[in-house]
Design a protein around this motif. Structure first.
Motif, PDB file in Angstrom:
ATOM      1  N   PHE A  24       0.711  -1.508  -0.369  1.00 49.98           N
ATOM      2  CA  PHE A  24       0.148  -0.109  -0.083  1.00 49.98           C
ATOM      3  C   PHE A  24       0.757   1.031   0.095  1.00 49.98           C
ATOM      4  O   PHE A  24       1.974   1.542   0.828  1.00 49.98           O
ATOM      5  CB  PHE A  24      -0.901   0.340   1.260  1.00 49.98           C
ATOM      6  N   LEU A  80      -7.574   2.367  -4.895  1.00 48.65           N
ATOM      7  CA  LEU A  80      -8.482   1.654  -3.969  1.00 48.65           C
ATOM      8  C   LEU A  80      -9.266   0.913  -3.666  1.00 48.65           C
ATOM      9  O   LEU A  80      -9.029  -0.180  -3.568  1.00 48.65           O
ATOM     10  CB  LEU A  80      -9.368   3.301  -3.384  1.00 48.65           C
ATOM     11  N   ARG A  83      -7.384  -2.551  -5.608  1.00 52.36           N
ATOM     12  CA  ARG A  83      -6.736  -2.909  -3.954  1.00 52.36           C
ATOM     13  C   ARG A  83      -8.009  -4.088  -3.943  1.00 52.36           C
ATOM     14  O   ARG A  83      -7.191  -4.936  -3.191  1.00 52.36           O
ATOM     15  CB  ARG A  83      -6.078  -2.283  -3.313  1.00 52.36           C
ATOM     16  N   LEU A  84      -8.712  -3.185  -2.957  1.00 56.54           N
ATOM     17  CA  LEU A  84      -9.970  -3.896  -2.519  1.00 56.54           C
ATOM     18  C   LEU A  84     -10.476  -4.955  -3.302  1.00 56.54           C
ATOM     19  O   LEU A  84     -10.943  -6.130  -2.919  1.00 56.54           O
ATOM     20  CB  LEU A  84     -11.733  -3.389  -2.590  1.00 56.54           C
ATOM     21  N   ILE A  87      -7.058  -7.877  -2.883  1.00 56.14           N
ATOM     22  CA  ILE A  87      -7.972  -8.593  -1.419  1.00 56.14           C
ATOM     23  C   ILE A  87      -9.081  -9.203  -1.341  1.00 56.14           C
ATOM     24  O   ILE A  87      -8.633 -10.439  -0.989  1.00 56.14           O
ATOM     25  CB  ILE A  87      -7.929  -7.392  -0.822  1.00 56.14           C
ATOM     26  N   MET A 106      -0.309  -4.744   3.173  1.00 56.66           N
ATOM     27  CA  MET A 106      -2.103  -3.968   3.572  1.00 56.66           C
ATOM     28  C   MET A 106      -1.602  -3.047   4.288  1.00 56.66           C
ATOM     29  O   MET A 106      -1.238  -3.138   5.572  1.00 56.66           O
ATOM     30  CB  MET A 106      -3.014  -5.162   3.847  1.00 56.66           C
ATOM     31  N   GLU A 109      -6.348  -0.388   7.445  1.00 55.20           N
ATOM     32  CA  GLU A 109      -8.197   0.193   6.833  1.00 55.20           C
ATOM     33  C   GLU A 109      -7.992  -1.441   5.927  1.00 55.20           C
ATOM     34  O   GLU A 109      -9.294  -1.915   5.779  1.00 55.20           O
ATOM     35  CB  GLU A 109      -7.977   1.359   6.426  1.00 55.20           C
ATOM     36  N   GLU A 110      -7.895  -1.752   5.200  1.00 53.91           N
ATOM     37  CA  GLU A 110      -7.624  -2.587   4.339  1.00 53.91           C
ATOM     38  C   GLU A 110      -7.933  -4.441   4.757  1.00 53.91           C
ATOM     39  O   GLU A 110      -8.631  -5.216   4.960  1.00 53.91           O
ATOM     40  CB  GLU A 110      -6.262  -2.705   3.258  1.00 53.91           C
ATOM     41  N   TRP A 113     -11.124  -4.634   6.098  1.00 56.41           N
ATOM     42  CA  TRP A 113     -12.114  -4.997   5.448  1.00 56.41           C
ATOM     43  C   TRP A 113     -12.289  -5.718   5.363  1.00 56.41           C
ATOM     44  O   TRP A 113     -13.062  -6.829   4.671  1.00 56.41           O
ATOM     45  CB  TRP A 113     -12.423  -3.570   3.868  1.00 56.41           C
TER      46      TRP A 113
END
Length: 195
Positions: A24, A80, A83-84, A87, A106, A109-110, A113
């Motif tokens: 990140f 962002l 990346r989500l 993940i 990560m 916050e990730e 999540w």
């Protein structure tokens, strides 16, 4: 200056191979946000001056800065969101426990999540298939046979199967139900032996 840092974030993800998660870039995000703050403040002062002083020559500059703000926002959100998505795909590939190397890449916050996504998926799977639920992350590809031969890559200990327990020791080979050991194959504990 204008939008270069935001474009670099997008390029960084584009260069990363599919299925991998680069670290990140907190510094890059911070620089983009600082640029956006500077652009916004410059626009605010120019808008005030254009309204009070009747300077219409500032309007193209204000519009240009506003377009830069929108582009920075779009690039940051794309970074962002991508990346989500990566993940989320990692949850399906590795299961509920990610390898340490991936967790290191990560942000906090990730990680949060991922934890919420993992819990939501587990809750959904418990509602399927009766009392025990149904693990929809198993059998990502249709199996050719119900049992497979596996080699243990590291000591795991006791492993419970329908007809008893097996002790999984390093370099030992076993003939196990595919659905029981697929998760361990993804985690790198077992290796599918192809004869």
């Amino acid at each position: 200056m204008f939008c270069e840092k935001a474009m670099e974030l997008v390029r960084e993800l584009h260069r990363a191979p599919e299925g991998q998660l680069p670290a990140f870039n907190e510094d890059g995000i911070r620089q983009v946000l600082e640029e956006m703050k500077t652009l916004y403040e410059q626009n605010q002062s120019d808008v005030t001056e254009a309204k009070s002083g009747g300077r219409s020559d500032l309007i193209p500059t204000i519009k240009f800065r506003h377009c830069c703000l929108l582009r920075n926002r779009r690039c940051t959100l794309a970074y962002l969101y991508d990346r989500l998505l990566r993940i989320r795909a990692l949850r399906w590939e590795y299961g509920s426990v990610l390898p340490t190397a991936l967790r290191f890449h990560m942000s906090s916050e990730e990680m949060e999540w991922f934890s919420h996504y993992k819990k939501s998926l587990a809750t959904y799977m418990r509602t399927l298939g009766g009392d025990e639920g149904l693990d929809i992350t198993q059998d990502m590809k249709p199996p050719k046979s119900l049992y497979i031969e596996v080699r243990c890559l590291k000591d795991y200990g006791e492993f419970e199967v329908d007809d008893g327990t097996s002790v999984l020791l390093k370099n030992s080979q076993h003939f196990l139900p595919r659905w029981k050991c697929e998760q361990l194959i993804r985690q790198g504990v077992l290796e599918h032996v192809l004869s």
